[in-house]
Design a protein around this motif. Structure first.
Motif, PDB file in Angstrom:
ATOM      1  N   MET A 146       0.831  -1.204   0.000  1.00  0.00           N
ATOM      2  CA  MET A 146       0.000   0.000   0.000  1.00  0.00           C
ATOM      3  C   MET A 146       0.865   1.253   0.000  1.00  0.00           C
ATOM      4  SD  MET A 146      -3.183   0.991   0.032  1.00  0.00           S
ATOM      5  CE  MET A 146      -4.176   2.417   0.402  1.00  0.00           C
ATOM      6  N   ASP A 147       1.879   1.279   0.895  1.00  0.00           N
ATOM      7  CA  ASP A 147       2.781   2.427   0.969  1.00  0.00           C
ATOM      8  C   ASP A 147       3.554   2.596  -0.325  1.00  0.00           C
ATOM      9  OD1 ASP A 147       1.931   2.978   3.480  1.00  0.00           O
ATOM     10  OD2 ASP A 147       3.559   1.946   4.503  1.00  0.00           O
ATOM     11  N   ASP A 148       3.955   1.456  -0.930  1.00  0.00           N
ATOM     12  CA  ASP A 148       4.683   1.524  -2.193  1.00  0.00           C
ATOM     13  C   ASP A 148       3.820   2.148  -3.285  1.00  0.00           C
ATOM     14  OD1 ASP A 148       6.830   0.397  -0.993  1.00  0.00           O
ATOM     15  OD2 ASP A 148       6.468  -1.640  -1.727  1.00  0.00           O
ATOM     16  N   THR A 149       2.542   1.766  -3.293  1.00  0.00           N
ATOM     17  CA  THR A 149       1.624   2.318  -4.292  1.00  0.00           C
ATOM     18  C   THR A 149       1.453   3.826  -4.103  1.00  0.00           C
ATOM     19  OG1 THR A 149       0.408   0.227  -4.397  1.00  0.00           O
ATOM     20  CG2 THR A 149      -0.719   2.191  -5.230  1.00  0.00           C
ATOM     21  N   LYS A 150       1.334   4.253  -2.844  1.00  0.00           N
ATOM     22  CA  LYS A 150       1.181   5.683  -2.571  1.00  0.00           C
ATOM     23  C   LYS A 150       2.423   6.455  -3.015  1.00  0.00           C
ATOM     24  CE  LYS A 150       0.213   9.028   1.088  1.00  0.00           C
ATOM     25  NZ  LYS A 150       1.267   9.918   0.618  1.00  0.00           N
ATOM     26  N   GLU A 151       3.575   5.909  -2.692  1.00  0.00           N
ATOM     27  CA  GLU A 151       4.821   6.563  -3.092  1.00  0.00           C
ATOM     28  C   GLU A 151       4.943   6.647  -4.612  1.00  0.00           C
ATOM     29  OE1 GLU A 151       8.122   4.628  -1.283  1.00  0.00           O
ATOM     30  OE2 GLU A 151       7.497   5.125   0.775  1.00  0.00           O
ATOM     31  N   LEU A 152       4.498   5.573  -5.279  1.00  0.00           N
ATOM     32  CA  LEU A 152       4.570   5.566  -6.743  1.00  0.00           C
ATOM     33  C   LEU A 152       3.613   6.596  -7.340  1.00  0.00           C
ATOM     34  CD1 LEU A 152       5.945   4.284  -9.126  1.00  0.00           C
ATOM     35  CD2 LEU A 152       4.236   2.441  -9.085  1.00  0.00           C
ATOM     36  N   TRP A 153       2.425   6.716  -6.727  1.00  0.00           N
ATOM     37  CA  TRP A 153       1.477   7.735  -7.204  1.00  0.00           C
ATOM     38  C   TRP A 153       2.032   9.137  -6.965  1.00  0.00           C
ATOM     39  CZ3 TRP A 153      -1.702   7.930 -10.819  1.00  0.00           C
ATOM     40  CH2 TRP A 153      -2.612   6.911 -11.103  1.00  0.00           C
ATOM     41  N   ASP A 154       2.660   9.351  -5.811  1.00  0.00           N
ATOM     42  CA  ASP A 154       3.252  10.661  -5.524  1.00  0.00           C
ATOM     43  C   ASP A 154       4.295  11.015  -6.582  1.00  0.00           C
ATOM     44  OD1 ASP A 154       1.686  10.963  -3.293  1.00  0.00           O
ATOM     45  OD2 ASP A 154       3.238  10.340  -1.864  1.00  0.00           O
ATOM     46  N   ARG A 155       5.120  10.053  -6.898  1.00  0.00           N
ATOM     47  CA  ARG A 155       6.150  10.291  -7.914  1.00  0.00           C
ATOM     48  C   ARG A 155       5.515  10.542  -9.284  1.00  0.00           C
ATOM     49  NH1 ARG A 155      10.360   5.846 -10.381  1.00  0.00           N
ATOM     50  NH2 ARG A 155      11.297   7.246 -11.944  1.00  0.00           N
ATOM     51  N   THR A 156       4.471   9.762  -9.599  1.00  0.00           N
ATOM     52  CA  THR A 156       3.795   9.895 -10.896  1.00  0.00           C
ATOM     53  C   THR A 156       3.151  11.268 -11.050  1.00  0.00           C
ATOM     54  OG1 THR A 156       3.350   7.510 -10.983  1.00  0.00           O
ATOM     55  CG2 THR A 156       1.962   8.935 -12.356  1.00  0.00           C
ATOM     56  N   LEU A 157       2.426  11.695 -10.009  1.00  0.00           N
ATOM     57  CA  LEU A 157       1.741  12.986 -10.078  1.00  0.00           C
ATOM     58  C   LEU A 157       2.738  14.142 -10.130  1.00  0.00           C
ATOM     59  CD1 LEU A 157      -1.223  12.363  -7.593  1.00  0.00           C
ATOM     60  CD2 LEU A 157      -1.222  12.183 -10.082  1.00  0.00           C
ATOM     61  N   ALA A 158       3.866  13.988  -9.443  1.00  0.00           N
ATOM     62  CA  ALA A 158       4.911  15.013  -9.506  1.00  0.00           C
ATOM     63  C   ALA A 158       5.494  15.096 -10.911  1.00  0.00           C
ATOM     64  CB  ALA A 158       6.006  14.694  -8.490  1.00  0.00           C
ATOM     65  N   GLU A 159       5.652  13.939 -11.540  1.00  0.00           N
ATOM     66  CA  GLU A 159       6.184  13.907 -12.905  1.00  0.00           C
ATOM     67  C   GLU A 159       5.213  14.558 -13.885  1.00  0.00           C
ATOM     68  OE1 GLU A 159       9.159  13.532 -15.385  1.00  0.00           O
ATOM     69  OE2 GLU A 159       9.313  12.644 -13.379  1.00  0.00           O
ATOM     70  N   ILE A 160       3.925  14.282 -13.683  1.00  0.00           N
ATOM     71  CA  ILE A 160       2.903  14.900 -14.549  1.00  0.00           C
ATOM     72  C   ILE A 160       2.948  16.426 -14.416  1.00  0.00           C
ATOM     73  CG2 ILE A 160       0.405  15.201 -14.888  1.00  0.00           C
ATOM     74  CD1 ILE A 160       0.082  12.245 -14.098  1.00  0.00           C
ATOM     75  N   GLN A 161       3.082  16.892 -13.171  1.00  0.00           N
ATOM     76  CA  GLN A 161       3.088  18.331 -12.932  1.00  0.00           C
ATOM     77  C   GLN A 161       4.336  19.028 -13.477  1.00  0.00           C
ATOM     78  OE1 GLN A 161       1.203  19.647  -8.994  1.00  0.00           O
ATOM     79  NE2 GLN A 161       1.603  17.475  -8.616  1.00  0.00           N
ATOM     80  N   SER A 162       5.353  18.238 -13.792  1.00  0.00           N
ATOM     81  CA  SER A 162       6.560  18.825 -14.389  1.00  0.00           C
ATOM     82  C   SER A 162       6.468  18.903 -15.915  1.00  0.00           C
ATOM     83  CB  SER A 162       7.796  18.002 -13.991  1.00  0.00           C
ATOM     84  OG  SER A 162       7.799  16.743 -14.649  1.00  0.00           O
ATOM     85  N   MET A 163       5.419  18.298 -16.489  1.00  0.00           N
ATOM     86  CA  MET A 163       5.247  18.307 -17.935  1.00  0.00           C
ATOM     87  C   MET A 163       4.923  19.733 -18.425  1.00  0.00           C
ATOM     88  SD  MET A 163       2.865  14.877 -18.388  1.00  0.00           S
ATOM     89  CE  MET A 163       2.565  15.148 -20.148  1.00  0.00           C
ATOM     90  N   THR A 164       5.513  20.122 -19.518  1.00  0.00           N
ATOM     91  CA  THR A 164       5.236  21.437 -20.108  1.00  0.00           C
ATOM     92  C   THR A 164       3.765  21.575 -20.461  1.00  0.00           C
ATOM     93  OG1 THR A 164       7.469  21.534 -21.031  1.00  0.00           O
ATOM     94  CG2 THR A 164       5.815  22.995 -22.010  1.00  0.00           C
ATOM     95  N   TYR A 165       3.182  20.500 -21.000  1.00  0.00           N
ATOM     96  CA  TYR A 165       1.786  20.538 -21.407  1.00  0.00           C
ATOM     97  C   TYR A 165       0.880  20.760 -20.203  1.00  0.00           C
ATOM     98  CZ  TYR A 165      -2.494  19.420 -23.909  1.00  0.00           C
ATOM     99  OH  TYR A 165      -3.737  19.489 -24.479  1.00  0.00           O
ATOM    100  N   PHE A 166       1.203  20.144 -19.070  1.00  0.00           N
ATOM    101  CA  PHE A 166       0.412  20.327 -17.854  1.00  0.00           C
ATOM    102  C   PHE A 166       0.458  21.791 -17.422  1.00  0.00           C
ATOM    103  CE2 PHE A 166      -0.199  20.613 -13.302  1.00  0.00           C
ATOM    104  CZ  PHE A 166      -1.308  19.807 -13.077  1.00  0.00           C
ATOM    105  N   HIS A 167       1.635  22.405 -17.477  1.00  0.00           N
ATOM    106  CA  HIS A 167       1.778  23.809 -17.093  1.00  0.00           C
ATOM    107  C   HIS A 167       0.955  24.719 -18.014  1.00  0.00           C
ATOM    108  CE1 HIS A 167       4.802  24.053 -13.843  1.00  0.00           C
ATOM    109  NE2 HIS A 167       5.130  22.850 -14.279  1.00  0.00           N
ATOM    110  N   GLN A 168       0.917  24.383 -19.309  1.00  0.00           N
ATOM    111  CA  GLN A 168       0.140  25.183 -20.250  1.00  0.00           C
ATOM    112  C   GLN A 168      -1.362  25.101 -19.936  1.00  0.00           C
ATOM    113  OE1 GLN A 168       1.333  23.406 -23.945  1.00  0.00           O
ATOM    114  NE2 GLN A 168       3.185  24.682 -24.160  1.00  0.00           N
ATOM    115  N   GLU A 169      -1.846  23.907 -19.660  1.00  0.00           N
ATOM    116  CA  GLU A 169      -3.268  23.722 -19.352  1.00  0.00           C
ATOM    117  C   GLU A 169      -3.627  24.347 -18.003  1.00  0.00           C
ATOM    118  OE1 GLU A 169      -5.590  21.708 -21.837  1.00  0.00           O
ATOM    119  OE2 GLU A 169      -4.051  23.120 -22.457  1.00  0.00           O
TER     120      GLU A 169
END
Length: 265
Positions: free
Chosen positions: A1-24
């Motif tokens: 469970m903790d591993d999944t949460k950590e992976l989601w945290d990393r995933t969402l952080a990566e999404i937020q670093s996307m240029t396209y995400f910043h534009q939207e």
């Protein structure tokens, strides 16, 4: 469970670093008048909770790292969802504002009473009869009987006499009665114009454009009524770059003032 949460945290952080995400997120901030931080937070929450939560985080992370088109589409849908929700809230706010002015919308019976009270002096010449009818309409039978010292039988007889008079002169009286259907149309038009003006005053060009597209026929007809507008097509389909904004805004303000005056009667 903790591993999944950590992976989601990393995933969402990566999404937020996307240029396209910043534009939207920038588009969300522009329309909703949030800060960039608030807009990014709203967008990532909308994206995760409504469009990504059911998927495996590792798969989404890979998409973020590769700027995947499927993920970009989900970001776009999330941005549109937030802006549509904002537009609905703006419409609701504007409608509430108009309903405070126009009695006919939330309380049609009170509106009808008010209109009836106003036309009584035009129909009846006798001051006592006028006073009796207006008191009965505004305050009810008991207060009218008390004020004019009438028994229940006398009150009913007077009401029946007035009713017969009205039936006999129905054709003459009709000209004094306001057209309720017309009042409703005027009220609906006022709602739309006030919603538009609210968005314009917020410098919210994107939502102005969305509002035009949501009721294209109405706004096409409205723009067609403005002689000062030189390029109707561009005002309707490319509002942010239109050269006719000033004429459009002036016309809306003028129409709102006229409609409010008409509805106050």
């Amino acid at each position: 469970m903790d591993d999944t949460k950590e992976l989601w945290d990393r995933t969402l952080a990566e999404i937020q670093s996307m240029t396209y995400f910043h534009q939207e997120a920038g588009k969300v901030a522009s329309v909703t008048h949030q800060s960039q931080y608030e807009a990014r937070t709203s967008l990532i929450n909308e994206l995760y909770l409504k469009r990504l939560k059911a998927f495996a985080p590792r798969k989404i992370l890979s998409m973020a790292l590769h700027n995947d088109s499927w993920l970009r589409t989900r970001i776009t849908y999330s941005r549109k969802g937030l802006i549509n929700q904002h537009l609905k809230e703006v419409k609701k706010l504007a409608n509430q504002d108009v309903e405070e002015l126009v009695d006919v919308l939330p309380m049609i019976s009170e509106y009808d009473i008010g209109q009836a009270v106003r036309v009584v002096p035009l129909i009846f010449s006798n001051d006592r009869t006028k006073g009796f009818i207006q008191t009965t309409l505004q305050h009810g039978e008991l207060e009218a009987r008390d004020k004019y010292h009438l028994s229940k039988r006398q009150f009913n007889r007077k009401v029946n006499d007035i009713s017969r008079y009205c039936s006999k002169h129905r054709g003459e009286i009709r000209q004094f009665i306001p057209n309720t259907e017309k009042q409703q149309l005027l009220a609906n038009r006022l709602k739309k114009l006030k919603t538009m003006l609210l968005l314009i005053n917020r410098d919210d060009d994107y939502s102005v454009q969305q509002l035009m597209y949501s009721d294209c026929k109405f706004w096409e007809d409205t723009i067609g009524e403005i002689p000062q507008v030189q390029y109707q097509y561009y005002l309707l389909h490319d509002y942010s770059h239109s050269e006719d904004k000033t004429a459009f805004i002036s016309y809306i303000n003028e129409q709102i003032n006229q409609l409010e005056e008409q509805l106050r009667g």
